[in-house]
Scaffold this motif. Structure first.
Motif, PDB file in Angstrom:
ATOM      1  N   ASN A 247       0.801  -1.229   0.000  1.00 27.30           N
ATOM      2  CA  ASN A 247       0.000   0.000   0.000  1.00 27.30           C
ATOM      3  C   ASN A 247       0.836   1.283   0.000  1.00 27.30           C
ATOM      4  O   ASN A 247       0.369   2.315  -0.484  1.00 27.30           O
ATOM      5  N   SER A 248       2.047   1.230   0.543  1.00 32.58           N
ATOM      6  CA  SER A 248       2.864   2.450   0.568  1.00 32.58           C
ATOM      7  C   SER A 248       3.629   2.664  -0.734  1.00 32.58           C
ATOM      8  O   SER A 248       4.325   3.664  -0.892  1.00 32.58           O
ATOM      9  N   ASN A 249       3.467   1.748  -1.680  1.00 32.99           N
ATOM     10  CA  ASN A 249       4.261   1.810  -2.911  1.00 32.99           C
ATOM     11  C   ASN A 249       3.448   2.312  -4.102  1.00 32.99           C
ATOM     12  O   ASN A 249       3.531   1.790  -5.203  1.00 32.99           O
ATOM     13  N   ILE A 250       2.649   3.346  -3.843  1.00 29.65           N
ATOM     14  CA  ILE A 250       1.910   4.007  -4.922  1.00 29.65           C
ATOM     15  C   ILE A 250       2.858   4.987  -5.632  1.00 29.65           C
ATOM     16  O   ILE A 250       4.040   5.045  -5.309  1.00 29.65           O
ATOM     17  N   PHE A 251       2.348   5.785  -6.580  1.00 24.83           N
ATOM     18  CA  PHE A 251       3.227   6.683  -7.327  1.00 24.83           C
ATOM     19  C   PHE A 251       2.511   7.994  -7.621  1.00 24.83           C
ATOM     20  O   PHE A 251       1.404   8.006  -8.160  1.00 24.83           O
ATOM     21  N   SER A 252       3.170   9.100  -7.255  1.00 25.65           N
ATOM     22  CA  SER A 252       2.572  10.423  -7.438  1.00 25.65           C
ATOM     23  C   SER A 252       2.942  11.042  -8.777  1.00 25.65           C
ATOM     24  O   SER A 252       4.124  11.146  -9.117  1.00 25.65           O
ATOM     25  N   GLY A 291       7.097  -5.734  -5.237  1.00 24.56           N
ATOM     26  CA  GLY A 291       7.294  -4.392  -5.770  1.00 24.56           C
ATOM     27  C   GLY A 291       5.980  -3.901  -6.341  1.00 24.56           C
ATOM     28  O   GLY A 291       5.136  -4.701  -6.726  1.00 24.56           O
ATOM     29  N   LEU A 292       5.806  -2.572  -6.400  1.00 24.95           N
ATOM     30  CA  LEU A 292       4.550  -2.064  -6.956  1.00 24.95           C
ATOM     31  C   LEU A 292       4.840  -0.848  -7.839  1.00 24.95           C
ATOM     32  O   LEU A 292       5.789  -0.872  -8.615  1.00 24.95           O
ATOM     33  N   LEU A 293       4.053   0.182  -7.715  1.00 25.56           N
ATOM     34  CA  LEU A 293       4.083   1.278  -8.692  1.00 25.56           C
ATOM     35  C   LEU A 293       5.342   2.144  -8.573  1.00 25.56           C
ATOM     36  O   LEU A 293       5.949   2.493  -9.583  1.00 25.56           O
ATOM     37  N   ARG A 294       5.740   2.508  -7.353  1.00 22.56           N
ATOM     38  CA  ARG A 294       6.954   3.316  -7.236  1.00 22.56           C
ATOM     39  C   ARG A 294       8.169   2.533  -7.704  1.00 22.56           C
ATOM     40  O   ARG A 294       9.063   3.087  -8.350  1.00 22.56           O
ATOM     41  N   CYS A 295       8.164   1.221  -7.439  1.00 19.64           N
ATOM     42  CA  CYS A 295       9.300   0.383  -7.855  1.00 19.64           C
ATOM     43  C   CYS A 295       9.459   0.311  -9.385  1.00 19.64           C
ATOM     44  O   CYS A 295      10.556   0.063  -9.878  1.00 19.64           O
ATOM     45  N   SER A 296       8.356   0.492 -10.100  1.00 20.33           N
ATOM     46  CA  SER A 296       8.361   0.324 -11.553  1.00 20.33           C
ATOM     47  C   SER A 296       8.725   1.600 -12.309  1.00 20.33           C
ATOM     48  O   SER A 296       8.758   1.604 -13.530  1.00 20.33           O
ATOM     49  N   THR A 297       8.962   2.678 -11.565  1.00 18.13           N
ATOM     50  CA  THR A 297       9.147   3.996 -12.180  1.00 18.13           C
ATOM     51  C   THR A 297      10.455   4.633 -11.738  1.00 18.13           C
ATOM     52  O   THR A 297      10.832   4.550 -10.567  1.00 18.13           O
ATOM     53  N   LEU A 298      11.120   5.291 -12.676  1.00 17.60           N
ATOM     54  CA  LEU A 298      12.351   6.038 -12.395  1.00 17.60           C
ATOM     55  C   LEU A 298      12.132   7.474 -12.880  1.00 17.60           C
ATOM     56  O   LEU A 298      12.312   7.783 -14.052  1.00 17.60           O
ATOM     57  N   PRO A 299      11.694   8.360 -11.988  1.00 21.59           N
ATOM     58  CA  PRO A 299      11.419   9.750 -12.398  1.00 21.59           C
ATOM     59  C   PRO A 299      12.695  10.496 -12.788  1.00 21.59           C
ATOM     60  O   PRO A 299      13.724  10.362 -12.133  1.00 21.59           O
ATOM     61  N   LEU A 300      12.592  11.256 -13.878  1.00 17.94           N
ATOM     62  CA  LEU A 300      13.729  12.028 -14.383  1.00 17.94           C
ATOM     63  C   LEU A 300      13.540  13.533 -14.194  1.00 17.94           C
ATOM     64  O   LEU A 300      14.490  14.250 -13.876  1.00 17.94           O
TER      65      LEU A 300
END
Length: 303
Positions: A247-252, A291-300
């Protein structure tokens, strides 16, 4: 490309999103890196590639809806490339390569087309003894929050990914920022007792709010420091089962827009009560790999 990441919630402009295509065969128990994957391998419920592809493409569609520039890794045949957050992270205008598990070295090569757009002087490789993964690193304005494991038995935990040498390296790299480290609870065998990364038990969201799982932290004073930092009234506490479901691994996408798993009913209701638009996606299959949404993303780039 001018990199810019100063926090977790400012308006997102560019991101590397992982891919589940040609994800490879189901790993053996010996090949699994985390206890949750091992659970699903044993149970015969490890996720199918087709389901994971559908889930990650649903995230791509949401990002494109909000006019975010989405980069994808080049496909490596039979190779897991879902969790791009592990391989690197951006703080301010610096792209910092992670020192990750040796079996995963090829993942950074698959985003070479992104690295070629970045000033080489801004691409940082930390000292070899500094172990770090992006899921443990959260820029917070004048602060950098880092999840770590400080025990003498560090080498015994495949789930311990960021060490004190990495915390010290970040302090040298960003002398103008305060680096705050948090000791995380680790388990090689029990997924509900393992905080693989900081974002598995904590994440800022919205305007000065945070999601947190108390028992993911080894030292209660460090958990209390976070509560004081945000204010108790601004903190959403999740349960052991909700931590397990990530639940804490969402993505803003911004302070006002968040991508979240569609089954996170209690969390999604709370976020909407805070005035946040919640874009719900299916991600329960990918979550079986811890792993969830934050794990799948690398913000640039964020504003």
């Amino acid at each position: 490309m001018k990199l810019h990441i100063n926090n977790e919630t400012s308006r997102l402009r560019a991101v590397v999103l992982g891919t589940a295509k040609s994800n490879g065969p189901i790993p053996t128990l010996e090949e699994a890196y985390d206890p949750k994957s091992k659970e699903h391998i044993k149970a015969g419920t490890y996720p199918a590639e087709e389901d994971m592809v559908n889930e990650i493409e649903s995230v791509a569609r949401v990002l494109e809806k909000y006019d975010v520039k989405v980069y994808r890794p080049h496909i490596i045949e039979d190779y897991n490339q879902i969790f791009t957050r592990d391989i690197a992270f951006v703080i301010d205008d610096k792209f910092i390569k992670s020192n990750i598990l040796p079996d995963r070295d090829q993942e950074i090569e698959a985003i070479d087309h992104v690295l070629k757009q970045i000033d080489p002087g801004k691409i940082i490789t930390l000292p070899q003894e500094a172990h770090i993964e992006g899921g443990d690193v959260m820029p917070m304005g004048d602060y950098i929050f880092v999840g770590t494991y400080k025990g003498k038995d560090y080498k015994d935990f495949i789930t311990a990914r960021t060490n004190l040498k990495a915390v010290e390296a970040l302090e040298k790299l960003f002398p103008g920022k305060k680096v705050v480290s948090f000791s995380l609870k680790k388990s090689n065998s029990i997924a509900k007792d393992n905080a693989l990364h900081l974002d598995c038990c904590f994440q800022p969201v919205g305007k000065n709010k945070a999601i947190i799982y108390k028992d993911g932290f080894l030292i209660e004073d460090e958990y209390n420091w976070l509560i004081d930092f945000f204010g108790k009234e601004n903190v959403y506490e999740i349960t052991r089962d909700e931590m397990y479901e990530m639940n804490s691994n969402i993505f803003s996408i911004s302070e006002d827009v968040v991508i979240s798993e569609k089954n996170f009913t209690r969390l999604n209701t709370w976020m909407r009560e805070q005035g946040i638009t919640v874009e719900e996606v299916p991600y329960a299959e990918i979550s079986k790999q811890e792993g969830l949404l934050r794990c799948s993303t690398l913000p640039l780039i964020r504003d």
